[in-house]
Design an enzyme around this catalytic site. Sequence first.
Site, mmCIF file in Angstrom:
data_model
loop_
_atom_site.group_PDB
_atom_site.id
_atom_site.type_symbol
_atom_site.label_atom_id
_atom_site.label_comp_id
_atom_site.label_asym_id
_atom_site.label_seq_id
_atom_site.Cartn_x
_atom_site.Cartn_y
_atom_site.Cartn_z
ATOM 1 N N CYS A 21 -1.507 -10.973 35.252
ATOM 2 C CA CYS A 21 -0.663 -11.599 36.055
ATOM 3 C C CYS A 21 0.685 -10.650 36.684
ATOM 4 C CB CYS A 21 0.231 -12.764 35.749
ATOM 5 S SG CYS A 21 -0.896 -14.396 35.471
ATOM 6 N N HIS A 80 -11.126 -12.007 33.138
ATOM 7 C CA HIS A 80 -11.700 -10.703 33.712
ATOM 8 C C HIS A 80 -13.182 -10.323 33.403
ATOM 9 C CE1 HIS A 80 -9.985 -9.949 29.796
ATOM 10 N NE2 HIS A 80 -10.596 -8.701 29.660
ATOM 11 N N HIS A 114 -15.342 -6.989 33.188
ATOM 12 C CA HIS A 114 -15.601 -5.644 33.243
ATOM 13 C C HIS A 114 -16.846 -5.253 34.172
ATOM 14 C CE1 HIS A 114 -13.279 -4.977 29.456
ATOM 15 N NE2 HIS A 114 -13.593 -6.268 29.357
ATOM 16 N N ASP A 123 -9.915 0.064 34.761
ATOM 17 C CA ASP A 123 -9.523 -0.153 33.352
ATOM 18 C C ASP A 123 -8.743 1.071 32.744
ATOM 19 O OD1 ASP A 123 -10.729 -1.887 30.833
ATOM 20 O OD2 ASP A 123 -9.759 -0.032 30.327
ATOM 21 N N CYS A 142 2.134 -12.743 31.276
ATOM 22 C CA CYS A 142 0.816 -12.171 31.361
ATOM 23 C C CYS A 142 0.647 -10.869 31.635
ATOM 24 C CB CYS A 142 -0.340 -13.014 31.727
ATOM 25 S SG CYS A 142 -1.981 -12.616 32.075
HETATM 26 P P1 AMP Z 1 -10.884 -7.391 26.839
HETATM 27 O O1 AMP Z 1 -11.314 -6.677 25.419
HETATM 28 O O2 AMP Z 1 -12.362 -7.920 27.397
HETATM 29 O O3 AMP Z 1 -9.960 -8.302 26.617
HETATM 30 O O4 AMP Z 1 -10.560 -6.066 27.827
HETATM 31 C C1 AMP Z 1 -9.295 -5.966 28.292
HETATM 32 C C2 AMP Z 1 -9.252 -4.473 28.989
HETATM 33 O O5 AMP Z 1 -8.145 -4.244 29.600
HETATM 34 C C3 AMP Z 1 -9.417 -3.233 28.252
HETATM 35 O O6 AMP Z 1 -10.742 -2.746 28.205
HETATM 36 C C4 AMP Z 1 -8.343 -2.531 28.373
HETATM 37 O O7 AMP Z 1 -8.434 -1.238 28.287
HETATM 38 C C5 AMP Z 1 -7.794 -2.907 29.536
HETATM 39 N N1 AMP Z 1 -6.388 -2.856 30.028
HETATM 40 C C6 AMP Z 1 -5.480 -3.085 29.082
HETATM 41 N N2 AMP Z 1 -4.133 -2.947 29.681
HETATM 42 C C7 AMP Z 1 -4.451 -2.372 30.968
HETATM 43 C C8 AMP Z 1 -3.777 -2.172 31.821
HETATM 44 N N3 AMP Z 1 -2.308 -1.934 31.935
HETATM 45 N N4 AMP Z 1 -4.233 -1.566 33.064
HETATM 46 C C9 AMP Z 1 -5.744 -1.436 33.042
HETATM 47 N N5 AMP Z 1 -6.292 -1.833 32.289
HETATM 48 C C10 AMP Z 1 -6.054 -2.361 31.095
HETATM 49 ZN ZN ZN Z 2 -2.380 -14.044 33.631
#
Ligand code: AMP
Ligand code: ZN
Length: 122
Positions: free
Chosen positions: A8, A104, A106, A31, A5
């Site tokens: 994780c 998560h 936002h 993000d 993950c």
């Molecule tokens: P969701 O669409 O609600 O699952 O949001 C996932 C979020 O994770 C998106 O806004 C991505 O930009 C963010 N994301 C993906 N990979 C990373 C990362 N390595 N570090 C920080 N944010 C990330």
């Molecule tokens: Zn996880």
Amino acid sequence: MSEHCLFCKIVRKEIPAKIVHEDDDCVVFHDIHPAAPVHLLMIPKQHILSLQTVKPEDAAWLGRMMTLAPGLALANGCIPGPEGGFRLLANSGRDGGQEVDHLHFHIIGGKRPWQGRTAPNA
Ligand code: AMP
Ligand code: ZN
């Protein structure tokens, strides 16, 4: 914990993230593709798939996370008071727009109009 993950791996510090807060319950970081001037992600340290799999016994840590959100929003640039504020958003499941299968929240805010990618209901 889930071995493969993405979030994780951020909790275990196996991949880098701009972490702004960490405690026994959660990690909060920027993000990687911000949808607004302030865009943080708040995740539980334990691997929970989404709000769809949260149980009544999760109420305590989930409540503690929710109470952190306003202070984190302000500390990271959201504007205080009724003219400012922030959005707290949890996409859940594919129909809910969830891309990363680790719960998560936002935390989204800052001066409008927001630039870049459109956040849901922006
Ligand atoms: P969701 O669409 O609600 O699952 O949001 C996932 C979020 O994770 C998106 O806004 C991505 O930009 C963010 N994301 C993906 N990979 C990373 C990362 N390595 N570090 C920080 N944010 C990330
Ligand atoms: Zn996880």
